[in-house]
Design a protein around this motif. Structure first.
Motif, mmCIF file in Angstrom:
data_model
loop_
_atom_site.group_PDB
_atom_site.id
_atom_site.type_symbol
_atom_site.label_atom_id
_atom_site.label_comp_id
_atom_site.label_asym_id
_atom_site.label_seq_id
_atom_site.Cartn_x
_atom_site.Cartn_y
_atom_site.Cartn_z
ATOM 1 N N LEU A 140 0.817 -1.224 0.000
ATOM 2 C CA LEU A 140 0.000 0.000 0.000
ATOM 3 C C LEU A 140 0.847 1.270 0.000
ATOM 4 N N ALA A 144 1.339 3.715 -3.209
ATOM 5 C CA ALA A 144 1.012 5.138 -3.034
ATOM 6 C C ALA A 144 2.184 6.006 -3.500
ATOM 7 N N PRO A 149 -1.358 6.407 -11.881
ATOM 8 C CA PRO A 149 -2.717 6.184 -11.364
ATOM 9 C C PRO A 149 -3.232 4.766 -11.597
ATOM 10 N N HIS A 152 -3.124 2.560 -8.705
ATOM 11 C CA HIS A 152 -3.865 2.961 -7.502
ATOM 12 C C HIS A 152 -5.314 2.502 -7.527
ATOM 13 N N GLN A 153 -5.837 2.367 -8.767
ATOM 14 C CA GLN A 153 -7.274 2.170 -8.930
ATOM 15 C C GLN A 153 -7.820 0.970 -8.177
ATOM 16 N N GLU A 156 -8.014 2.547 -3.092
ATOM 17 C CA GLU A 156 -8.159 3.707 -2.234
ATOM 18 C C GLU A 156 -8.990 3.338 -0.997
ATOM 19 N N PRO A 157 -8.851 3.999 0.145
ATOM 20 C CA PRO A 157 -7.909 5.099 0.349
ATOM 21 C C PRO A 157 -6.478 4.606 0.527
ATOM 22 N N LEU A 158 -5.546 5.260 -0.164
ATOM 23 C CA LEU A 158 -4.130 4.923 -0.035
ATOM 24 C C LEU A 158 -3.559 5.629 1.187
ATOM 25 N N GLU A 160 -1.664 8.146 3.444
ATOM 26 C CA GLU A 160 -1.467 9.581 3.215
ATOM 27 C C GLU A 160 0.004 9.925 3.110
ATOM 28 N N CYS A 163 2.936 12.410 -2.939
ATOM 29 C CA CYS A 163 2.502 13.199 -4.084
ATOM 30 C C CYS A 163 3.539 13.053 -5.188
#
Ligand SMILES: *Cc1c(COP(=O)(O)O)cnc(C)c1O
Length: 400
Positions: A140, A144, A149, A152-153, A156-158, A160, A163
């Motif tokens: 995970l 992240a 992307p 990730h699909q 979620e939620p990944l 925090e 970025c």
């Protein structure tokens, strides 16, 4: 039913379908060749996904594994074991590293790097900036950290604190840094993302952003390390040193092992109880790692990787001239090499790989943009010639 078909049927019945497998069951390997259950041979320019750098079943590595397996297979990290110490000594002697944490895979090495960066940084800092197009693993946290992307699909939620800076854009990267940022994580050359090298100036810019804001620079050399690019680690050629580095894939030439390495001052933030791995640095995997690294470090080995890499890329550049409808150029470092596809080429990427497979030649389609080649580092020029000759036939048939 052929043996391959029978094994496919049995496998599909009981194994989770998270991989799109080719219809072959591999039973043995030697050098750059694999043999399937029906006795068909393959010339392997994928190396178990950049793992078997010394080729399949390298005699010295297999010997080491057998010898160690008869002596001690596992004791846990509650005790010292000699192979683990020897491997750490070798890594430290040949890199910026002063301390090593062992684990079993690339994702775990990156997990360790992310945890170390967070625990080492001032309390409010936790955010890790990575790059778009990157690949850092499937757990995970590492998914992240992966700047694509599609990975990730659905998950979620990944976690925090991750970025992604647009590839190649230092201004955008620096604009993402805030008081919560602890580290920048990147591959010196993006592997899964399409064999995309980071320019020297770009990496130097990333290093200075880290220095200016007091961030840790983490290099993911899981795919680019262990001689793949023609130096033991890719960053040596780029003249930039990270604070933390991760490695795995080729480290045990096929045995599962990963490592997170750093300087003593940073390593000091991991104290007893902060992080662990039951199997990490297992004696058999570590012994395989020692033998693998020693061979990679033998006189002339890495120079050979550079030379064969250049040779291969020149042949691929020739193919790009021959098939401008399908290919634009070649790129890479050492023996991580790609033929970059045109738009039309991309639409045939899977067909090309499948046609090569049908002829007994293994490679893959990476980043939805390139044909990627990561042959064993022991590959010969004759094997490269053979591979390129067949690729030429396949491209000619698709171009027709
Ligand atoms: C393969 C890879 C990983 C993940 O390694 P696993 O051993 O599959 O967990 C992470 N980063 C990079 C750059 C990789 O190539």
């Amino acid at each position: 039913m052929s043996k391959n078909e029978e094994l496919k049927k049995r496998g599909d019945a009981v194994i989770v379908g998270s991989y799109a497998r080719y219809p072959a069951a591999m039973v043995s390997g030697s050098g750059c060749r694999l043999t399937d259950a029906d006795g068909r041979e393959y010339l392997d320019f994928l190396s178990g996904i950049a793992v078997c750098a010394l080729g399949h079943c390298h005699p010295q590595v297999s010997e080491t594994i057998c010898t160690q397996a008869k002596k001690l297979v596992h004791a846990s990290n509650l005790y010292y074991t000699q192979p683990q110490i020897e491997l750490a000594e070798l890594i430290c002697a040949h890199s910026f590293a002063e301390k090593v944490f062992f684990c079993n895979s690339g994702a775990e090495a990156n997990e360790a790097a992310i945890k170390l960066a967070r625990i080492h940084s001032p309390k409010q800092r936790y955010k890790v900036i990575s790059l778009s197009g990157s690949f850092h693993g499937r757990t995970l946290a590492t998914v992240a950290a992966t700047g694509q992307p599609k990975f990730h699909q659905g998950f979620e939620p990944l976690p925090e604190g991750f970025c992604y800076a647009p590839f190649g854009d230092l201004k955008a990267l620096e604009a993402m840094v805030d008081e919560t940022t602890c580290a920048i994580l990147c591959e010196p050359l993006q592997g899964e993302g399409g064999v995309r090298p980071l320019a020297k100036e770009y990496l130097a810019g990333i290093r200075s952003i880290c220095d200016k804001h007091g961030l840790l620079l983490i290099f993911d050399e899981i795919q680019t390390g262990m001689g793949r690019t023609g130096t033991l680690f890719a960053h040596e050629q780029l003249g930039i040193t990270p604070d933390i580095m991760t490695m795995a894939k080729a480290l045990g030439n096929g045995l599962p092992i990963g490592a997170m390495v750093t300087r003593t001052d940073i390593a000091a933030s991991f104290v007893p109880g902060t992080h662990a791995s039951t199997f990490g640095g297992n004696p058999v995997a570590s012994a395989a790692g020692v033998t693998t690294l020693k061979i990679i470090l033998e006189e002339g080995f890495l120079a050979g990787v550079l030379e064969k890499g250049l040779y291969f890329r020149e042949l691929l550049a020739g193919l790009a001239e021959k098939f401008p409808n399908l290919l634009t150029t070649s790129r890479g470092m050492g023996l991580i090499v790609a033929a970059v596809l045109t738009e039309k080429g991309i639409s045939h990427g899977t067909d090309i790989v499948n046609a090569m497979f049908a002829r007994g030649y293994l490679m893959n389609f990476a980043g939805n943009s390139v044909l990627r080649f990561v042959p064993p580092l022991i590959v010969t020029k004759a094997e490269i010639d053979d591979f390129v000759a067949v690729l030429t036939e396949v491209l000619a048939a698709i171009d027709a």
